[in-house]
Design a protein around this motif. Structure first.
Motif, mmCIF file in Angstrom:
data_model
loop_
_atom_site.group_PDB
_atom_site.id
_atom_site.type_symbol
_atom_site.label_atom_id
_atom_site.label_comp_id
_atom_site.label_asym_id
_atom_site.label_seq_id
_atom_site.Cartn_x
_atom_site.Cartn_y
_atom_site.Cartn_z
ATOM 1 N N UNK A 50 57.625 101.815 -28.870
ATOM 2 C CA UNK A 50 58.976 101.463 -29.310
ATOM 3 C C UNK A 50 59.511 102.523 -30.277
ATOM 4 N N UNK A 51 58.603 103.087 -31.078
ATOM 5 C CA UNK A 51 58.996 104.109 -32.051
ATOM 6 C C UNK A 51 59.022 105.504 -31.429
ATOM 7 N N UNK A 52 58.070 105.777 -30.545
ATOM 8 C CA UNK A 52 57.964 107.086 -29.884
ATOM 9 C C UNK A 52 57.939 106.871 -28.374
ATOM 10 N N UNK A 53 59.104 106.789 -27.721
ATOM 11 C CA UNK A 53 59.172 106.472 -26.284
ATOM 12 C C UNK A 53 58.469 107.520 -25.420
ATOM 13 N N UNK A 54 58.053 107.091 -24.253
ATOM 14 C CA UNK A 54 57.459 107.998 -23.280
ATOM 15 C C UNK A 54 58.480 108.975 -22.709
ATOM 16 N N UNK A 55 59.734 108.550 -22.603
ATOM 17 C CA UNK A 55 60.778 109.406 -22.057
ATOM 18 C C UNK A 55 62.131 108.931 -22.560
ATOM 19 N N UNK A 56 63.147 109.755 -22.330
ATOM 20 C CA UNK A 56 64.494 109.397 -22.779
ATOM 21 C C UNK A 56 65.044 108.200 -22.021
ATOM 22 N N UNK A 57 64.540 107.968 -20.779
ATOM 23 C CA UNK A 57 65.055 106.851 -19.990
ATOM 24 C C UNK A 57 64.125 105.632 -20.016
ATOM 25 N N UNK A 58 63.248 105.581 -21.025
ATOM 26 C CA UNK A 58 62.339 104.431 -21.124
ATOM 27 C C UNK A 58 63.138 103.132 -21.281
ATOM 28 N N UNK A 59 62.714 102.121 -20.538
ATOM 29 C CA UNK A 59 63.336 100.798 -20.632
ATOM 30 C C UNK A 59 62.273 99.766 -20.982
ATOM 31 N N UNK A 60 62.673 98.803 -21.815
ATOM 32 C CA UNK A 60 61.743 97.779 -22.285
ATOM 33 C C UNK A 60 62.393 96.407 -22.129
ATOM 34 N N UNK A 61 61.622 95.460 -21.607
ATOM 35 C CA UNK A 61 62.110 94.075 -21.511
ATOM 36 C C UNK A 61 60.995 93.135 -21.961
ATOM 37 N N UNK A 62 61.387 92.004 -22.531
ATOM 38 C CA UNK A 62 60.401 91.042 -23.029
ATOM 39 C C UNK A 62 60.144 89.975 -21.967
ATOM 40 N N UNK A 63 58.877 89.686 -21.710
ATOM 41 C CA UNK A 63 58.486 88.661 -20.748
ATOM 42 C C UNK A 63 58.423 87.293 -21.419
ATOM 43 N N UNK A 64 58.320 86.248 -20.608
ATOM 44 C CA UNK A 64 58.306 84.889 -21.145
ATOM 45 C C UNK A 64 57.115 84.630 -22.068
ATOM 46 N N UNK A 65 55.981 85.311 -21.814
ATOM 47 C CA UNK A 65 54.793 85.086 -22.642
ATOM 48 C C UNK A 65 54.784 85.959 -23.901
ATOM 49 N N UNK A 66 55.869 86.685 -24.151
ATOM 50 C CA UNK A 66 55.968 87.496 -25.366
ATOM 51 C C UNK A 66 55.542 88.937 -25.185
ATOM 52 N N UNK A 67 54.890 89.272 -24.074
ATOM 53 C CA UNK A 67 54.515 90.656 -23.831
ATOM 54 C C UNK A 67 55.754 91.484 -23.452
#
Length: 330
Positions: A270-287
């Motif tokens: 979250x602090x140091x992304x893998x790439x400029x187009x990295x996308x993150x979404x939260x799953x129902x179990x919190x992961x």
């Protein structure tokens, strides 16, 4: 006008000579000649000798003529060339540059700067006004991002020959042993030098081939810079070579990677992304579910492996073809 130009040139030449004379050891006219050549200043040895003799009549220089070749130095107790003394801040910069750039600058350029590095060290060690600068080197440090390793031994003369050939665009003759111990002699075109952790790599093309190879300098047992020049390939770019993951032992293949990560270990990405187009979404179990465009390589595999059992659902996608990796979901 020509008289003025000659006067300026002579003054500049004299300053360059004086700045290169050490205070605690002797230096010969031949050594000064080489340092000046490395700095782009062309004067023959006899001219340097004559100028040193003239300068000794006005500055605290002495010639050690007890044995040949004669050596020059500042007299004991002399302050040297005081008008060219580095300030504490300049000395700190020079000292840090020496530590960080010693393997990234051509050997002959580092040698030509040696008098300034020596002066910087002396200023930081003895100047009463350099206390803060002396303390600074104890307050900053470049730390390892992975398990630190001692640098491998590079054979004497190899780095000098490699950097000279790379600097002048000359062919390089090497004797090289690969990781399996297979030894070969070859003529290579040096294209780049890279430091990865504690190791140095030469990026080159073997004669008769148009693809690049990365050779570990510590596996080069001998190297000789030839007198034959080459035209640097217009299609080679060291930054692009690195961006393509070649130092991570990849082949430049871009992929879209997907994986799920437990929240406790996700902060790094979250602090140091893998790439400029990295996308993150939260799953129902919190992961957290990640996706990013990266270069596929063994280095990527090693990085993902550091997350251990906290990473799962790893999938790679290339040209609309996806491959799923065994994950840790139970």
């Amino acid at each position: 006008m020509p008289k003025r130009t000659n006067s300026v040139d002579t003054t500049f030449f004299s300053l360059e000579l004086l700045r290169r004379i050490p205070g605690n050891q002797r230096i010969t006219a031949h050594e000064l000649h080489q340092q000046l050549l490395d700095a782009g200043i062309e004067r023959n040895v006899r001219t340097i000798q004559r100028q040193l003799e003239r300068l000794s009549q006005h500055f605290d220089l002495e010639c050690d003529d007890r044995s040949r070749p004669y050596g020059w130095r500042w007299r004991v107790g002399s302050r040297g060339l005081s008008l060219a003394q580095l300030s504490p801040a300049e000395s700190l910069l020079m000292q840090m540059a020496q530590a960080q750039l010693k393997h990234l600058l051509p050997a002959h350029l580092m040698a030509s700067f040696s008098p300034f590095f020596s002066q910087a060290g002396h200023t930081l060690s003895h100047s009463g006004q350099a206390q803060r600068e002396r303390e600074w080197s104890q307050k900053v440090r470049v730390v390892a991002a992975s398990q630190p390793l001692l640098p491998p031994v590079i054979q004497e003369g190899v780095f000098d020959a490699v950097s000279e050939a790379l600097y002048h665009n000359r062919w390089l003759n090497i004797d090289y042993s690969n990781a399996h111990g297979t030894r070969r002699q070859a003529e290579v075109m040096p294209l780049g030098l890279a430091q990865q952790g504690s190791r140095l790599y030469l990026v080159c093309r073997f004669k008769g081939y148009d693809n690049e190879r990365s050779l570990a300098l510590n596996r080069i047992t001998s190297a000789v810079c030839s007198t034959f020049h080459f035209s640097r390939p217009a299609d080679f770019n060291l930054k692009r070579y690195d961006d393509d993951g070649r130092f991570g032992f990849g082949e430049g293949r871009s992929i879209r990677i997907y994986f799920t990560l437990e929240t406790a270990r996700a902060q790094l990405l979250l602090e140091s992304p893998l790439s400029a187009d990295q996308q993150v979404s939260e799953l129902e179990d919190g992961r957290l579910h990640f996706s990013a465009t990266v270069i596929d390589s063994p280095m990527l595999d090693g990085f993902l492996a550091t997350f251990g059992s906290t990473i799962s659902n790893i999938k790679r996608e290339t040209n609309n073809v996806s491959t799923e990796q065994e994950n840790n979901d139970e």
